[in-house]
Design a protein around this motif. Structure first.
Motif, mmCIF file in Angstrom:
data_model
loop_
_atom_site.group_PDB
_atom_site.id
_atom_site.type_symbol
_atom_site.label_atom_id
_atom_site.label_comp_id
_atom_site.label_asym_id
_atom_site.label_seq_id
_atom_site.Cartn_x
_atom_site.Cartn_y
_atom_site.Cartn_z
ATOM 1 N N SER A 137 0.858 -1.181 0.000
ATOM 2 C CA SER A 137 0.000 0.000 0.000
ATOM 3 C C SER A 137 0.890 1.224 0.000
ATOM 4 N N GLN A 138 0.287 2.398 0.141
ATOM 5 C CA GLN A 138 1.083 3.617 0.151
ATOM 6 C C GLN A 138 2.026 3.629 1.338
ATOM 7 N N ARG A 139 3.033 4.451 1.222
ATOM 8 C CA ARG A 139 4.042 4.523 2.277
ATOM 9 C C ARG A 139 3.494 5.300 3.477
ATOM 10 N N TYR A 140 3.729 4.783 4.695
ATOM 11 C CA TYR A 140 3.246 5.410 5.927
ATOM 12 C C TYR A 140 4.429 5.807 6.801
ATOM 13 N N GLY A 141 4.212 6.782 7.684
ATOM 14 C CA GLY A 141 5.173 7.087 8.725
ATOM 15 C C GLY A 141 4.957 6.167 9.917
ATOM 16 N N PHE A 142 5.871 6.198 10.874
ATOM 17 C CA PHE A 142 5.782 5.245 11.976
ATOM 18 C C PHE A 142 4.563 5.516 12.852
ATOM 19 N N ARG A 143 4.139 6.779 12.971
ATOM 20 C CA ARG A 143 2.954 7.071 13.785
ATOM 21 C C ARG A 143 1.691 6.499 13.134
ATOM 22 N N GLU A 144 1.616 6.599 11.818
ATOM 23 C CA GLU A 144 0.467 6.035 11.107
ATOM 24 C C GLU A 144 0.469 4.514 11.195
ATOM 25 N N ILE A 145 1.645 3.931 11.098
ATOM 26 C CA ILE A 145 1.744 2.472 11.229
ATOM 27 C C ILE A 145 1.297 2.046 12.621
ATOM 28 N N ALA A 146 1.773 2.770 13.639
ATOM 29 C CA ALA A 146 1.379 2.450 15.017
ATOM 30 C C ALA A 146 -0.129 2.592 15.183
ATOM 31 N N ALA A 147 -0.720 3.638 14.609
ATOM 32 C CA ALA A 147 -2.158 3.858 14.745
ATOM 33 C C ALA A 147 -2.949 2.730 14.100
ATOM 34 N N LYS A 148 -2.511 2.263 12.933
ATOM 35 C CA LYS A 148 -3.222 1.185 12.253
ATOM 36 C C LYS A 148 -3.119 -0.124 13.033
ATOM 37 N N ILE A 149 -1.926 -0.446 13.545
ATOM 38 C CA ILE A 149 -1.768 -1.687 14.311
ATOM 39 C C ILE A 149 -2.547 -1.597 15.617
ATOM 40 N N ARG A 150 -2.518 -0.425 16.261
ATOM 41 C CA ARG A 150 -3.280 -0.224 17.495
ATOM 42 C C ARG A 150 -4.769 -0.505 17.280
ATOM 43 N N GLN A 151 -5.294 0.030 16.164
ATOM 44 C CA GLN A 151 -6.711 -0.159 15.870
ATOM 45 C C GLN A 151 -7.021 -1.623 15.577
ATOM 46 N N GLU A 152 -6.124 -2.280 14.868
ATOM 47 C CA GLU A 152 -6.330 -3.706 14.565
ATOM 48 C C GLU A 152 -6.326 -4.538 15.838
ATOM 49 N N ILE A 153 -5.470 -4.159 16.788
ATOM 50 C CA ILE A 153 -5.426 -4.870 18.065
ATOM 51 C C ILE A 153 -6.721 -4.636 18.832
ATOM 52 N N GLN A 154 -7.166 -3.394 18.898
ATOM 53 C CA GLN A 154 -8.385 -3.073 19.640
ATOM 54 C C GLN A 154 -9.625 -3.668 18.978
ATOM 55 N N ASP A 155 -9.560 -3.909 17.674
ATOM 56 C CA ASP A 155 -10.650 -4.573 16.969
ATOM 57 C C ASP A 155 -10.557 -6.097 17.071
ATOM 58 N N ARG A 156 -9.563 -6.584 17.803
ATOM 59 C CA ARG A 156 -9.349 -8.017 18.047
ATOM 60 C C ARG A 156 -8.908 -8.783 16.802
ATOM 61 N N GLN A 157 -8.383 -8.069 15.803
ATOM 62 C CA GLN A 157 -7.771 -8.795 14.683
ATOM 63 C C GLN A 157 -6.514 -9.523 15.166
ATOM 64 N N TYR A 158 -5.866 -8.936 16.164
ATOM 65 C CA TYR A 158 -4.759 -9.587 16.858
ATOM 66 C C TYR A 158 -5.173 -9.708 18.321
ATOM 67 N N PRO A 159 -5.656 -10.871 18.765
ATOM 68 C CA PRO A 159 -6.179 -11.006 20.130
ATOM 69 C C PRO A 159 -5.079 -10.874 21.179
ATOM 70 N N THR A 160 -5.491 -10.550 22.386
ATOM 71 C CA THR A 160 -4.555 -10.487 23.513
ATOM 72 C C THR A 160 -3.847 -11.817 23.677
ATOM 73 N N GLY A 161 -2.526 -11.763 23.793
ATOM 74 C CA GLY A 161 -1.723 -12.972 23.936
ATOM 75 C C GLY A 161 -1.218 -13.526 22.625
ATOM 76 N N SER A 162 -1.715 -13.004 21.497
ATOM 77 C CA SER A 162 -1.246 -13.490 20.197
ATOM 78 C C SER A 162 0.062 -12.809 19.813
ATOM 79 N N VAL A 163 0.683 -13.317 18.758
ATOM 80 C CA VAL A 163 1.966 -12.795 18.284
ATOM 81 C C VAL A 163 1.727 -11.994 17.010
ATOM 82 N N LEU A 164 2.253 -10.773 16.969
ATOM 83 C CA LEU A 164 2.145 -9.953 15.765
ATOM 84 C C LEU A 164 3.007 -10.539 14.640
ATOM 85 N N PRO A 165 2.654 -10.246 13.388
ATOM 86 C CA PRO A 165 3.539 -10.653 12.291
ATOM 87 C C PRO A 165 4.932 -10.068 12.479
ATOM 88 N N PRO A 166 5.947 -10.718 11.948
ATOM 89 C CA PRO A 166 7.316 -10.180 12.093
ATOM 90 C C PRO A 166 7.456 -8.844 11.377
#
Length: 255
Positions: free
Chosen positions: A4-33
């Motif tokens: 996708s388009q290039r993001y800065g680290f704050r935007e990347i953090a915001a997207k991963i944060r939202q995915e975690i809070q939406d339970r796409q990555y459940p508590t206790g799971s491992v994020l992609p490398p």
């Protein structure tokens, strides 16, 4: 994988944060490398690494050597008097308020318990009406986890003449309803409780290690005192938890 388009680290953090809070990555799971995340966001690994550092500083993720980056996000658990209601503490066989709260989040509660006879700290001794220089207390220490994530440290102090040789001294019993139910069944039901909350302090080295947090993360400390109808203090529990895992709420009448 399509970039996708290039993001800065704050935007990347915001997207991963939202995915975690939406339970796409459940508590206790491992994020992609990080290389996979870098490809996904069309960013360099250094930017992804900075995003991970930001999320770790927020307590949302935690790197674990040999396992990768673990999701440690939990919605803050409400700390209110209602959690001590017996019906709540024993709901579906829960082992106290913590069990009930964690199960309500769809997570698995876990307890690591040790017990010993010990001299109480001065403040605890004074509260229980005991000398501070004698091993006259049973202390029940618990590290409490939600789906493998350490979220609380509890140290519950009881007069030894009440708790010694009882189920409270066992290190791995199933006490439905927790220690308050156990004390009630021993003939010491609590009818009032008082809590002193220290909302924000830095953890000790031992606390940071046990909670698996950085020394810069603040913790909340709660000193809970339970008393019988006669006014006798039979329990002092000191809870330490990362501050971002708890929200305190109290309701009281106004004259």
């Amino acid at each position: 994988m399509q970039q996708s388009q290039r993001y800065g680290f704050r935007e990347i953090a915001a997207k991963i944060r939202q995915e975690i809070q939406d339970r796409q990555y459940p508590t206790g799971s491992v994020l992609p490398p990080e290389p996979e995340l870098a490809e996904r966001y069309g960013a360099s690994r250094s930017l992804v690494n900075r995003a991970m550092q930001m999320l770790a500083a927020e307590g949302i993720v935690r790197p674990r050597q040999g396992r990768g980056t673990i999701v440690t996000w939990l919605p803050p658990m409400l700390h209110s008097p209602a959690r001590y209601d017996r019906t709540t503490r024993e709901n579906n066989g829960a082992r106290g308020a913590f069990d009930a709260e964690v199960r309500a989040l769809g997570l698995e509660p876990q307890h690591e318990i040790t017990t010993e006879h010990a001299e109480p700290p001065v403040e605890v001794a004074e509260t229980l009406g005991l000398p501070a220089s004698e091993p006259n207390c049973l202390v029940r220490r618990r590290r409490l986890l939600a789906s493998g994530i350490p979220v609380r440290l509890n140290a519950s102090w009881f007069p030894l003449d009440i708790a010694g040789g009882t189920i409270l001294e066992e290190e791995a019993p199933v006490i439905v309803g927790g220690v308050k139910t156990a004390l009630a069944e021993l003939g010491y039901p609590q009818v009032t409780a008082r809590e002193h909350i220290t909302p924000s302090r830095l953890p000790t080295d031992a606390e940071a290690l046990a909670l698996e947090i950085s020394p810069e993360r603040t913790v909340m400390e709660i000193m809970h005192v339970g008393r019988t109808a006669e006014g006798k203090a039979v329990e002092v529990t000191i809870t330490v938890a990362p501050a971002h895992y708890l929200v305190a709420e109290y309701e009281f009448p106004l004259a």
